[in-house]
Design a protein around this motif. Sequence first.
Motif, PDB file in Angstrom:
ATOM      1  N   VAL B  20       0.833  -1.207   0.000  1.00 51.71           N
ATOM      2  CA  VAL B  20       0.000   0.000   0.000  1.00 51.71           C
ATOM      3  C   VAL B  20       0.867   1.256   0.000  1.00 51.71           C
ATOM      4  N   ASP B  21       0.313   2.307  -0.599  1.00 51.48           N
ATOM      5  CA  ASP B  21       0.986   3.610  -0.721  1.00 51.48           C
ATOM      6  C   ASP B  21       0.562   4.462   0.477  1.00 51.48           C
ATOM      7  N   TRP B  22       1.241   4.220   1.621  1.00 62.26           N
ATOM      8  CA  TRP B  22       0.803   4.880   2.851  1.00 62.26           C
ATOM      9  C   TRP B  22       0.886   6.403   2.750  1.00 62.26           C
ATOM     10  N   ARG B  23       1.941   6.928   2.081  1.00 59.28           N
ATOM     11  CA  ARG B  23       2.185   8.366   2.159  1.00 59.28           C
ATOM     12  C   ARG B  23       1.101   9.177   1.466  1.00 59.28           C
ATOM     13  N   SER B  24       0.785   8.827   0.227  1.00 61.79           N
ATOM     14  CA  SER B  24      -0.227   9.642  -0.458  1.00 61.79           C
ATOM     15  C   SER B  24      -1.602   9.428   0.164  1.00 61.79           C
ATOM     16  N   SER B  25      -1.855   8.208   0.689  1.00 58.95           N
ATOM     17  CA  SER B  25      -3.137   7.953   1.355  1.00 58.95           C
ATOM     18  C   SER B  25      -3.287   8.814   2.599  1.00 58.95           C
ATOM     19  N   VAL B  26      -2.250   8.862   3.424  1.00 60.46           N
ATOM     20  CA  VAL B  26      -2.321   9.617   4.679  1.00 60.46           C
ATOM     21  C   VAL B  26      -2.406  11.113   4.387  1.00 60.46           C
ATOM     22  N   ILE B  27      -1.600  11.591   3.449  1.00 60.98           N
ATOM     23  CA  ILE B  27      -1.652  13.028   3.108  1.00 60.98           C
ATOM     24  C   ILE B  27      -3.051  13.401   2.622  1.00 60.98           C
ATOM     25  N   SER B  28      -3.621  12.576   1.762  1.00 60.58           N
ATOM     26  CA  SER B  28      -4.937  12.880   1.201  1.00 60.58           C
ATOM     27  C   SER B  28      -6.002  12.956   2.289  1.00 60.58           C
ATOM     28  N   GLU B  29      -5.967  11.995   3.211  1.00 55.04           N
ATOM     29  CA  GLU B  29      -6.983  12.006   4.282  1.00 55.04           C
ATOM     30  C   GLU B  29      -6.781  13.186   5.226  1.00 55.04           C
ATOM     31  N   LEU B  30      -5.522  13.470   5.552  1.00 57.67           N
ATOM     32  CA  LEU B  30      -5.241  14.602   6.451  1.00 57.67           C
ATOM     33  C   LEU B  30      -5.667  15.919   5.805  1.00 57.67           C
ATOM     34  N   GLU B  31      -5.381  16.073   4.517  1.00 55.56           N
ATOM     35  CA  GLU B  31      -5.752  17.314   3.834  1.00 55.56           C
ATOM     36  C   GLU B  31      -7.271  17.507   3.807  1.00 55.56           C
ATOM     37  N   THR B  32      -7.973  16.415   3.527  1.00 56.69           N
ATOM     38  CA  THR B  32      -9.436  16.509   3.490  1.00 56.69           C
ATOM     39  C   THR B  32      -9.993  16.884   4.860  1.00 56.69           C
ATOM     40  N   PHE B  33      -9.468  16.240   5.887  1.00 52.02           N
ATOM     41  CA  PHE B  33      -9.933  16.506   7.248  1.00 52.02           C
ATOM     42  C   PHE B  33      -9.562  17.926   7.670  1.00 52.02           C
ATOM     43  N   GLY B  34      -8.337  18.331   7.362  1.00 54.06           N
ATOM     44  CA  GLY B  34      -7.873  19.676   7.724  1.00 54.06           C
ATOM     45  C   GLY B  34      -8.689  20.769   7.042  1.00 54.06           C
ATOM     46  N   ARG B  35      -9.023  20.540   5.774  1.00 50.60           N
ATOM     47  CA  ARG B  35      -9.819  21.519   5.035  1.00 50.60           C
ATOM     48  C   ARG B  35     -11.194  21.666   5.685  1.00 50.60           C
ATOM     49  N   ALA B  36     -11.807  20.527   6.049  1.00 48.94           N
ATOM     50  CA  ALA B  36     -13.134  20.564   6.673  1.00 48.94           C
ATOM     51  C   ALA B  36     -13.094  21.320   7.998  1.00 48.94           C
ATOM     52  N   ARG B  37     -11.968  21.224   8.710  1.00 52.51           N
ATOM     53  CA  ARG B  37     -11.839  21.916  10.001  1.00 52.51           C
ATOM     54  C   ARG B  37     -11.144  23.267   9.864  1.00 52.51           C
ATOM     55  N   ARG B  38     -10.852  23.669   8.625  1.00 52.37           N
ATOM     56  CA  ARG B  38     -10.196  24.957   8.348  1.00 52.37           C
ATOM     57  C   ARG B  38      -8.898  25.103   9.137  1.00 52.37           C
ATOM     58  N   ILE B  39      -8.101  24.027   9.117  1.00 46.49           N
ATOM     59  CA  ILE B  39      -6.794  24.073   9.774  1.00 46.49           C
ATOM     60  C   ILE B  39      -5.718  24.012   8.706  1.00 46.49           C
ATOM     61  N   ASP B  40      -4.900  25.052   8.694  1.00 50.90           N
ATOM     62  CA  ASP B  40      -3.927  25.192   7.614  1.00 50.90           C
ATOM     63  C   ASP B  40      -2.540  24.738   8.076  1.00 50.90           C
ATOM     64  N   ILE B  41      -2.276  23.468   7.807  1.00 50.74           N
ATOM     65  CA  ILE B  41      -0.971  22.882   8.136  1.00 50.74           C
ATOM     66  C   ILE B  41      -0.438  22.265   6.858  1.00 50.74           C
ATOM     67  N   ASP B  42       0.888  22.160   6.738  1.00 47.86           N
ATOM     68  CA  ASP B  42       1.459  21.415   5.611  1.00 47.86           C
ATOM     69  C   ASP B  42       1.307  19.924   5.950  1.00 47.86           C
ATOM     70  N   TRP B  43       0.236  19.342   5.458  1.00 51.11           N
ATOM     71  CA  TRP B  43      -0.094  17.977   5.865  1.00 51.11           C
ATOM     72  C   TRP B  43       0.871  16.941   5.296  1.00 51.11           C
ATOM     73  N   ALA B  44       1.549  17.265   4.202  1.00 50.74           N
ATOM     74  CA  ALA B  44       2.571  16.336   3.683  1.00 50.74           C
ATOM     75  C   ALA B  44       3.715  16.233   4.693  1.00 50.74           C
ATOM     76  N   THR B  45       4.124  17.372   5.224  1.00 49.80           N
ATOM     77  CA  THR B  45       5.162  17.358   6.259  1.00 49.80           C
ATOM     78  C   THR B  45       4.673  16.616   7.500  1.00 49.80           C
ATOM     79  N   PHE B  46       3.404  16.881   7.856  1.00 46.96           N
ATOM     80  CA  PHE B  46       2.818  16.204   9.018  1.00 46.96           C
ATOM     81  C   PHE B  46       2.854  14.677   8.823  1.00 46.96           C
ATOM     82  N   ALA B  47       2.489  14.225   7.628  1.00 47.55           N
ATOM     83  CA  ALA B  47       2.492  12.783   7.343  1.00 47.55           C
ATOM     84  C   ALA B  47       3.904  12.213   7.456  1.00 47.55           C
ATOM     85  N   ASP B  48       4.876  12.938   6.925  1.00 45.74           N
ATOM     86  CA  ASP B  48       6.265  12.464   7.003  1.00 45.74           C
ATOM     87  C   ASP B  48       6.758  12.450   8.448  1.00 45.74           C
TER      88      ASP B  48
END
Lengths: 239, 239
Positions: B20-48
Amino acid sequence: MSTPHAAIRALLFDVFGTVVDWRSSVISELETFGRARRIDIDWATFADEWRSLYQPSMEAVRNGTRAWTILDTLHRESLDELLEKHGVIDFTDHDRTYLNETWHRLKPWSDSVAGLTRLKSIYTLATLSNGNIALLVNMAKHAGLPWDAVLGAEPAHAYKPLPEAYLRTAAFLGLAPQQCMMVAAHNEDLAAAKALGFHTAFVARPTEHGPGQTIDLEATGDWDFVTDSMTGLADLLGA
Amino acid sequence: MSTPHAAIRALLFDVFGTVVDWRSSVISELETFGRARRIDIDWATFADEWRSLYQPSMEAVRNGTRAWTILDTLHRESLDELLEKHGVIDFTDHDRTYLNETWHRLKPWSDSVAGLTRLKSIYTLATLSNGNIALLVNMAKHAGLPWDAVLGAEPAHAYKPLPEAYLRTAAFLGLAPQQCMMVAAHNEDLAAAKALGFHTAFVARPTEHGPGQTIDLEATGDWDFVTDSMTGLADLLGA
């Protein structure tokens, strides 16, 4: 009133007798092997004797007088004991391993694969059997049983009906007992699960023990679902 | 010369990165969740960062200073630590459980399901992952991964690369290391398995860690098979 299955995420299956027809499978393999070796034994009686040693063989492990031991080993000890009793002394270690692995090649009841395949579309399907992992994995490959997870006594290090066998299996799936349903052809198995909070489904297998079966002919407890096949269970659960 | 795979009965798979491609999966879910909560973080960095805490979090369990702890728990502790670091304090327990279970919903590489399905016709396929059973079972349901058995660190009570993780997984299947092949996108995982007598297959996943990946870009050991997809592995094994 909510339906009892709304909260259920996983179905946990007893296997010997519930999913596979151990008795006719074992008799058939023993008869074939015996014929090839020109050994004239009543193999149906032999199979019943082998199975009759099943519960006693687990008891020393359950009560802690014996360290954890997988079912393949217990089956082999019982086989060796019965071969000696019946005067069969010339079977090699290879022969005995082959015969012991009869339990890895048990045939499913005719409704099992179709019913499980339907149920798998809705639920997580896991074994909650006293069989060891290798036995259950090989059986699944041989019989086409579509388990999502092969769990039960070996990973739990506890033989049913000890509570740990049920509780650790649910925990491995990250679920509470209330999110799981035990599926079995044996009232005692369901009683142990229900006492811990599991949902219960009885699948009648009135010929598991052959034509003279006297126990588990019908449901004797207040189970959530009662049926006589895996396709029947799929019908009841809307799968 | 006999082919190296004639004796192989089971393929044991590393999962994160290999299947499984953990990195793009986790980034995608974090970005979607962050957008819904209006939290502006670099989620790719967060995933790494989340993944960078993976090995250290297992180390206390490996070296025995911490009792056996499943990966879901370690992931959650790392998540809580990172949310605090990034100043996110208003996520509820329910939010955090949902985010933690991103790891249960990782997407397979595009070749994984097709390749595994072909390989399953010949071999027993089991996970040999540091993921816990619930994580791997939920992932398999979600992604359609056709495992015969979900094994690895949790039932073995040992995190890779400890030898017990590999040896106990083979033993659960009733097999010797020589009857198993470790399949991984990570040279270190294969080195640990090979040292114990397992066959080895390297599946290159050069974008597992994103565009700047520097490790495991290619096979660096003398592995039995080298490919860049599960369908490629099926080709090599004649499945």
